[in-house]
Design an enzyme around this catalytic site. Structure first.
Site, PDB file in Angstrom:
ATOM      1  N   ASP A 197      -9.601  -8.584 -30.357  1.00 45.69           N
ATOM      2  CA  ASP A 197     -10.654  -9.030 -29.667  1.00 45.69           C
ATOM      3  C   ASP A 197     -10.098  -9.438 -28.386  1.00 45.69           C
ATOM      4  O   ASP A 197      -9.181 -10.122 -27.898  1.00 45.69           O
ATOM      5  CB  ASP A 197     -10.971 -10.329 -30.190  1.00 45.69           C
ATOM      6  CG  ASP A 197     -12.431 -11.104 -29.749  1.00 45.69           C
ATOM      7  OD1 ASP A 197     -12.296 -10.947 -28.658  1.00 45.69           O
ATOM      8  OD2 ASP A 197     -13.097 -11.674 -30.565  1.00 45.69           O
ATOM      9  N   CYS A 252     -20.793  -5.885 -41.420  1.00 48.40           N
ATOM     10  CA  CYS A 252     -21.820  -7.077 -41.603  1.00 48.40           C
ATOM     11  C   CYS A 252     -22.168  -7.460 -40.167  1.00 48.40           C
ATOM     12  O   CYS A 252     -22.729  -8.665 -40.345  1.00 48.40           O
ATOM     13  CB  CYS A 252     -21.157  -8.047 -42.637  1.00 48.40           C
ATOM     14  SG  CYS A 252     -21.158  -7.387 -44.390  1.00 48.40           S
ATOM     15  N   ALA A 253     -21.984  -6.905 -39.040  1.00 49.21           N
ATOM     16  CA  ALA A 253     -22.162  -7.353 -38.087  1.00 49.21           C
ATOM     17  C   ALA A 253     -23.513  -6.777 -37.299  1.00 49.21           C
ATOM     18  O   ALA A 253     -24.480  -7.315 -37.476  1.00 49.21           O
ATOM     19  CB  ALA A 253     -20.950  -7.065 -36.888  1.00 49.21           C
ATOM     20  N   ARG A 254     -23.353  -5.604 -36.859  1.00 48.86           N
ATOM     21  CA  ARG A 254     -24.641  -4.661 -36.171  1.00 48.86           C
ATOM     22  C   ARG A 254     -24.378  -3.204 -36.470  1.00 48.86           C
ATOM     23  O   ARG A 254     -23.171  -2.574 -36.303  1.00 48.86           O
ATOM     24  CB  ARG A 254     -24.803  -5.191 -34.818  1.00 48.86           C
ATOM     25  CG  ARG A 254     -25.454  -6.461 -34.423  1.00 48.86           C
ATOM     26  CD  ARG A 254     -26.808  -6.539 -34.800  1.00 48.86           C
ATOM     27  NE  ARG A 254     -27.326  -7.873 -34.380  1.00 48.86           N
ATOM     28  CZ  ARG A 254     -27.535  -8.710 -35.264  1.00 48.86           C
ATOM     29  NH1 ARG A 254     -26.905  -8.700 -36.701  1.00 48.86           N
ATOM     30  NH2 ARG A 254     -28.194  -9.966 -35.102  1.00 48.86           N
ATOM     31  N   ASP A 278     -23.823  -3.857 -44.410  1.00 49.18           N
ATOM     32  CA  ASP A 278     -24.996  -4.605 -44.544  1.00 49.18           C
ATOM     33  C   ASP A 278     -26.173  -4.531 -43.406  1.00 49.18           C
ATOM     34  O   ASP A 278     -27.285  -5.097 -43.450  1.00 49.18           O
ATOM     35  CB  ASP A 278     -24.896  -6.383 -44.529  1.00 49.18           C
ATOM     36  CG  ASP A 278     -25.801  -7.308 -44.641  1.00 49.18           C
ATOM     37  OD1 ASP A 278     -26.433  -7.091 -45.772  1.00 49.18           O
ATOM     38  OD2 ASP A 278     -26.025  -7.976 -43.795  1.00 49.18           O
ATOM     39  N   GLU A 283     -33.382   0.251 -39.647  1.00 47.40           N
ATOM     40  CA  GLU A 283     -33.822  -0.722 -40.892  1.00 47.40           C
ATOM     41  C   GLU A 283     -35.236  -0.625 -40.899  1.00 47.40           C
ATOM     42  O   GLU A 283     -35.825  -1.080 -39.885  1.00 47.40           O
ATOM     43  CB  GLU A 283     -33.085  -2.058 -40.594  1.00 47.40           C
ATOM     44  CG  GLU A 283     -31.624  -1.848 -40.525  1.00 47.40           C
ATOM     45  CD  GLU A 283     -30.949  -3.226 -40.352  1.00 47.40           C
ATOM     46  OE1 GLU A 283     -31.824  -4.182 -40.159  1.00 47.40           O
ATOM     47  OE2 GLU A 283     -29.722  -3.327 -40.053  1.00 47.40           O
ATOM     48  N   HIS A 302     -29.286  -6.119 -45.011  1.00 47.58           N
ATOM     49  CA  HIS A 302     -29.053  -7.113 -44.006  1.00 47.58           C
ATOM     50  C   HIS A 302     -29.375  -8.588 -44.290  1.00 47.58           C
ATOM     51  O   HIS A 302     -30.150  -9.126 -43.809  1.00 47.58           O
ATOM     52  CB  HIS A 302     -30.117  -6.471 -42.846  1.00 47.58           C
ATOM     53  CG  HIS A 302     -29.853  -7.273 -41.507  1.00 47.58           C
ATOM     54  ND1 HIS A 302     -30.190  -6.541 -40.333  1.00 47.58           N
ATOM     55  CD2 HIS A 302     -28.932  -8.396 -41.199  1.00 47.58           C
ATOM     56  CE1 HIS A 302     -29.544  -7.390 -39.297  1.00 47.58           C
ATOM     57  NE2 HIS A 302     -28.936  -8.217 -39.828  1.00 47.58           N
TER      58      HIS A 302
END
Length: 337
Positions: A197, A252-254, A278, A283, A302
């Site tokens: 990060d 599971c973010a974007r 996810d 979508e 999602h």
């Protein structure tokens, strides 16, 4: 003095949650009106110039009337709606980003917009852990085999079994609210945690490393970054090729962070063991998508952030800022144009 508030809830962030949270914190009397939007029974979409909205402009203009405050998760707070409601002074969007509100129009008309950052961090972190375990231990596949009447003892072969998190190395791309919680859970399970990060200078859990080092060392890579011009498509075919053989990737973010075709290629070619997703580039997932047929991929629609606590958190965070507004205090979570 009575303040009029419209609760424009839906079938997830319920009106009763919004109203009860405001009643518990408001320093003076509030008069409530309600409207229930169709989401998630009807998918959200673009309404005029705003995204991810439920309901119509006409519906909101009629419901708002002379309301001073509007609390919602999905209502379309467009320029037309804002201009038609001159008494409106505060909009609360119960989600991590106010994409369904026109911030420029709000600012031009003296309307403050607040939102609910971190409302689903706990739910998303737990779902991420579940996806890691499901992909590592092939839980959905073996369940499907059993329900189809197949007792697959061949899954016990060495090359077919997965890993334990204890003693494994897990790399997190992004160490914000969700990533930090995932790191804590993984450390408690005995995993070695790496975090990439560029906005962090230190971390209480894990080791800060470069993306290249994370990809080369991690048995599991999980994504927790926001989509920006710098992060869009950040994990493509070269990055996946740099991952350890037999590794797992979870997102599971974007969907825009990852090249899903490259993941399918890597799984089918035997380089990756599996994946858990996810979120997706489109979508709902198109019927012809390879994600639906590539073995070893765990899919959920999602809903990583979908928990009862998330809905209650959204209502509580908004109600806290409503209380500050009614007391004439600065708000905690104001959206910037």
């Amino acid at each position: 003095m009575t303040t009029r508030l419209l609760a424009a809830g839906d079938h997830f962030v319920l009106n009763r949650l919004l109203i009860d949270a405001v009643r518990a914190q408001a320093p003076r009397e509030v008069e409530f009106a309600e409207i229930t939007l169709d989401w998630p029974l009807v998918p959200f979409g673009r309404v005029a110039e705003v995204d991810e909205a439920s309901g119509t402009e006409d519906q909101m203009i009629e419901a708002l009337g002379d309301a001073e405050i509007c609390l919602t998760q999905m209502a379309p707070l467009t320029r037309r709606v804002i201009e038609a409601c001159p008494n409106l002074k505060l909009i609360g969007i119960g989600r991590g980003g106010p994409v369904n509100a026109n911030l420029e129009a709000a600012a031009e008309h003296g309307v403050t917009v607040c939102f609910a950052p971190g409302r689903n961090a706990g739910a998303t972190a737990e779902h991420t852990l579940g996806m890691i375990l499901a992909a590592a231990r092939r839980i959905p596949q073996t369940h499907a085999d059993l329900t189809a009447g197949q007792w697959r003892s061949d899954y016990y072969q060495y090359d077919a079994v997965g890993i334990e998190l204890s003693g494994s190395t897990v790399g997190l791309v992004g160490g914000g609210a969700v990533g930090h919680r995932v790191a804590q859970m993984l450390a408690a399970l005995g995993a070695r945690v790496l975090i990439h990060d560029p906005y962090l200078s230190e971390t209480a859990v894990g080791e800060l490393v470069s993306l290249d080092e994370l990809l080369s060392r991690a048995d599991v890579v999980t994504l927790h970054a926001r989509v920006t011009p710098e992060t869009k498509g950040m994990i493509g075919a070269p990055q996946i090729a740099a991952m350890r053989p037999g590794a797992i990737i979870v997102n599971c973010a974007r969907g825009a962070l990852l090249d899903y075709e490259a993941v399918c290629d890597a799984i089918e070619g035997g380089h990756l063991f599996g994946a858990g997703f996810d979120v997706f580039p489109e979508e709902p997932i198109p019927a012809e998508s390879r994600l639906l047929s590539t073995p070893g991929i765990v899919l959920t629609p999602h809903l990583a952030g979908a928990s009862r606590q998330t809905a209650a958190n959204a209502a509580r965070i908004l109600a806290e800022d409503v209380a500050r507004y009614l007391r004439g205090e600065p708000l905690a979570h104001v959206a910037k144009t």
